[in-house]
Design a protein around this motif. Sequence first.
Motif, mmCIF file in Angstrom:
data_model
loop_
_atom_site.group_PDB
_atom_site.id
_atom_site.type_symbol
_atom_site.label_atom_id
_atom_site.label_comp_id
_atom_site.label_asym_id
_atom_site.label_seq_id
_atom_site.Cartn_x
_atom_site.Cartn_y
_atom_site.Cartn_z
ATOM 1 N N SER A 141 5.876 9.239 -9.530
ATOM 2 C CA SER A 141 5.453 9.245 -10.921
ATOM 3 C C SER A 141 4.824 10.593 -11.291
ATOM 4 O O SER A 141 5.103 11.146 -12.360
ATOM 5 N N CYS A 142 3.990 11.112 -10.417
ATOM 6 C CA CYS A 142 3.381 12.432 -10.654
ATOM 7 C C CYS A 142 4.461 13.508 -10.733
ATOM 8 O O CYS A 142 4.440 14.356 -11.633
ATOM 9 N N LYS A 143 5.396 13.460 -9.814
ATOM 10 C CA LYS A 143 6.473 14.450 -9.785
ATOM 11 C C LYS A 143 7.281 14.401 -11.085
ATOM 12 O O LYS A 143 7.594 15.431 -11.677
ATOM 13 N N THR A 144 7.591 13.188 -11.546
ATOM 14 C CA THR A 144 8.335 13.003 -12.795
ATOM 15 C C THR A 144 7.583 13.583 -13.984
ATOM 16 O O THR A 144 8.194 14.143 -14.900
ATOM 17 N N ARG A 145 6.260 13.480 -13.966
ATOM 18 C CA ARG A 145 5.420 13.968 -15.061
ATOM 19 C C ARG A 145 5.067 15.453 -14.928
ATOM 20 O O ARG A 145 4.298 15.987 -15.717
ATOM 21 N N GLU A 168 5.908 -0.292 -14.731
ATOM 22 C CA GLU A 168 6.366 0.877 -15.470
ATOM 23 C C GLU A 168 6.204 0.727 -16.974
ATOM 24 O O GLU A 168 6.390 1.672 -17.719
ATOM 25 N N ASP A 169 5.839 -0.464 -17.432
ATOM 26 C CA ASP A 169 5.626 -0.686 -18.857
ATOM 27 C C ASP A 169 4.279 -0.112 -19.273
ATOM 28 O O ASP A 169 3.433 0.207 -18.435
ATOM 29 N N GLU A 170 4.069 -0.023 -20.583
ATOM 30 C CA GLU A 170 2.773 0.375 -21.129
ATOM 31 C C GLU A 170 1.730 -0.609 -20.622
ATOM 32 O O GLU A 170 1.911 -1.816 -20.703
ATOM 33 N N HIS A 171 0.651 -0.106 -20.079
ATOM 34 C CA HIS A 171 -0.356 -0.967 -19.469
ATOM 35 C C HIS A 171 -1.170 -1.756 -20.487
ATOM 36 O O HIS A 171 -1.626 -2.838 -20.203
ATOM 37 N N GLY A 172 -1.395 -1.228 -21.652
ATOM 38 C CA GLY A 172 -2.204 -1.925 -22.639
ATOM 39 C C GLY A 172 -3.685 -1.764 -22.355
ATOM 40 O O GLY A 172 -4.102 -0.963 -21.531
ATOM 41 N N THR A 173 -4.480 -2.553 -23.037
ATOM 42 C CA THR A 173 -5.935 -2.475 -22.907
ATOM 43 C C THR A 173 -6.405 -3.382 -21.779
ATOM 44 O O THR A 173 -6.148 -4.584 -21.794
ATOM 45 N N PHE A 179 0.837 -1.197 0.000
ATOM 46 C CA PHE A 179 0.000 0.000 0.000
ATOM 47 C C PHE A 179 0.880 1.259 0.000
ATOM 48 O O PHE A 179 0.688 2.161 -0.812
ATOM 49 N N ASP A 180 1.852 1.307 0.916
ATOM 50 C CA ASP A 180 2.769 2.451 0.997
ATOM 51 C C ASP A 180 3.629 2.560 -0.263
ATOM 52 O O ASP A 180 3.907 3.662 -0.738
ATOM 53 N N ALA A 181 4.039 1.412 -0.801
ATOM 54 C CA ALA A 181 4.862 1.408 -2.012
ATOM 55 C C ALA A 181 4.083 1.993 -3.182
ATOM 56 O O ALA A 181 4.642 2.741 -3.998
ATOM 57 N N ILE A 182 2.792 1.684 -3.262
ATOM 58 C CA ILE A 182 1.963 2.218 -4.349
ATOM 59 C C ILE A 182 1.843 3.729 -4.225
ATOM 60 O O ILE A 182 2.037 4.460 -5.205
ATOM 61 N N ILE A 183 1.537 4.213 -3.039
ATOM 62 C CA ILE A 183 1.391 5.662 -2.833
ATOM 63 C C ILE A 183 2.703 6.373 -3.127
ATOM 64 O O ILE A 183 2.731 7.401 -3.805
ATOM 65 N N ASP A 184 3.818 5.809 -2.652
ATOM 66 C CA ASP A 184 5.126 6.405 -2.910
ATOM 67 C C ASP A 184 5.421 6.426 -4.410
ATOM 68 O O ASP A 184 5.893 7.434 -4.943
ATOM 69 N N TYR A 185 5.122 5.335 -5.100
ATOM 70 C CA TYR A 185 5.346 5.256 -6.541
ATOM 71 C C TYR A 185 4.507 6.304 -7.282
ATOM 72 O O TYR A 185 4.996 6.980 -8.190
ATOM 73 N N VAL A 186 3.245 6.424 -6.906
ATOM 74 C CA VAL A 186 2.353 7.386 -7.559
ATOM 75 C C VAL A 186 2.854 8.816 -7.327
ATOM 76 O O VAL A 186 2.859 9.634 -8.250
ATOM 77 N N PHE A 226 -8.459 13.085 -12.960
ATOM 78 C CA PHE A 226 -7.000 13.178 -12.947
ATOM 79 C C PHE A 226 -6.374 11.793 -12.805
ATOM 80 O O PHE A 226 -5.481 11.421 -13.577
ATOM 81 N N LEU A 227 -6.836 11.026 -11.827
ATOM 82 C CA LEU A 227 -6.254 9.706 -11.571
ATOM 83 C C LEU A 227 -6.463 8.761 -12.753
ATOM 84 O O LEU A 227 -5.597 7.944 -13.055
ATOM 85 N N GLU A 228 -7.591 8.910 -13.442
ATOM 86 C CA GLU A 228 -7.854 8.092 -14.619
ATOM 87 C C GLU A 228 -6.941 8.497 -15.779
ATOM 88 O O GLU A 228 -6.385 7.635 -16.470
ATOM 89 N N GLN A 229 -6.767 9.796 -15.986
ATOM 90 C CA GLN A 229 -5.869 10.271 -17.053
ATOM 91 C C GLN A 229 -4.445 9.798 -16.836
ATOM 92 O O GLN A 229 -3.727 9.507 -17.792
ATOM 93 N N GLU A 230 -4.036 9.724 -15.599
ATOM 94 C CA GLU A 230 -2.675 9.299 -15.266
ATOM 95 C C GLU A 230 -2.546 7.779 -15.180
ATOM 96 O O GLU A 230 -1.493 7.255 -14.845
ATOM 97 N N LEU A 231 -3.641 7.063 -15.452
ATOM 98 C CA LEU A 231 -3.701 5.591 -15.468
ATOM 99 C C LEU A 231 -3.480 4.950 -14.099
ATOM 100 O O LEU A 231 -2.993 3.830 -13.996
#
Length: 150
Positions: free
Chosen positions: A14-18, A93-98, A4-11, A68-73
């Motif tokens: 990721s937002c900061k990078t973008r 980190e790869d393309e998520h696909g359909t 859970f913490d890893a996901i929030i940290d990653y997001v 916002f969260l949907e646009q950022e996948l």
Amino acid sequence: MSEFDAIIDYVEQSCKTRGKKLTPKRKLVLQTLLHANKALSAYELLDYCQTHFKQPMQVMTIYRTLDFLEQELFVHKLTVSNQYVACSHILCEDEHGTPQFLICAKCNKINEQIIDPQMMIGLKSNAQQEGFTVVNSQIEINGICDQCVE
């Protein structure tokens, strides 16, 4: 660190990078979807935030945040039910696909899978041959999970 913490940290990273920001309200909505571990409508999110996190929010704020969260996948909107679910591939980190969602009609469990790109090419080609342009290729399949069958 928990998943859970890893996901929030990653997001957040990721937002900061973008060049984006994971505001406290965006973080709360994502945490709520992760915590609920099921699809929720905007109004269900509103109630869940209040009940479990004691955080009141306005429904319009939730809709803007979900956009916002949907646009950022980071989340997906389930079109048929008008509910949202956290992406099960956030840490990828790869393309998520359909995405393809398998939705249990009894317990509402949702299993997200990625559709083979070659299959999507064929489906889009078939649609074009019938005079249709695919605008949303996400697939939602309703059924009953093995646990509910037993």
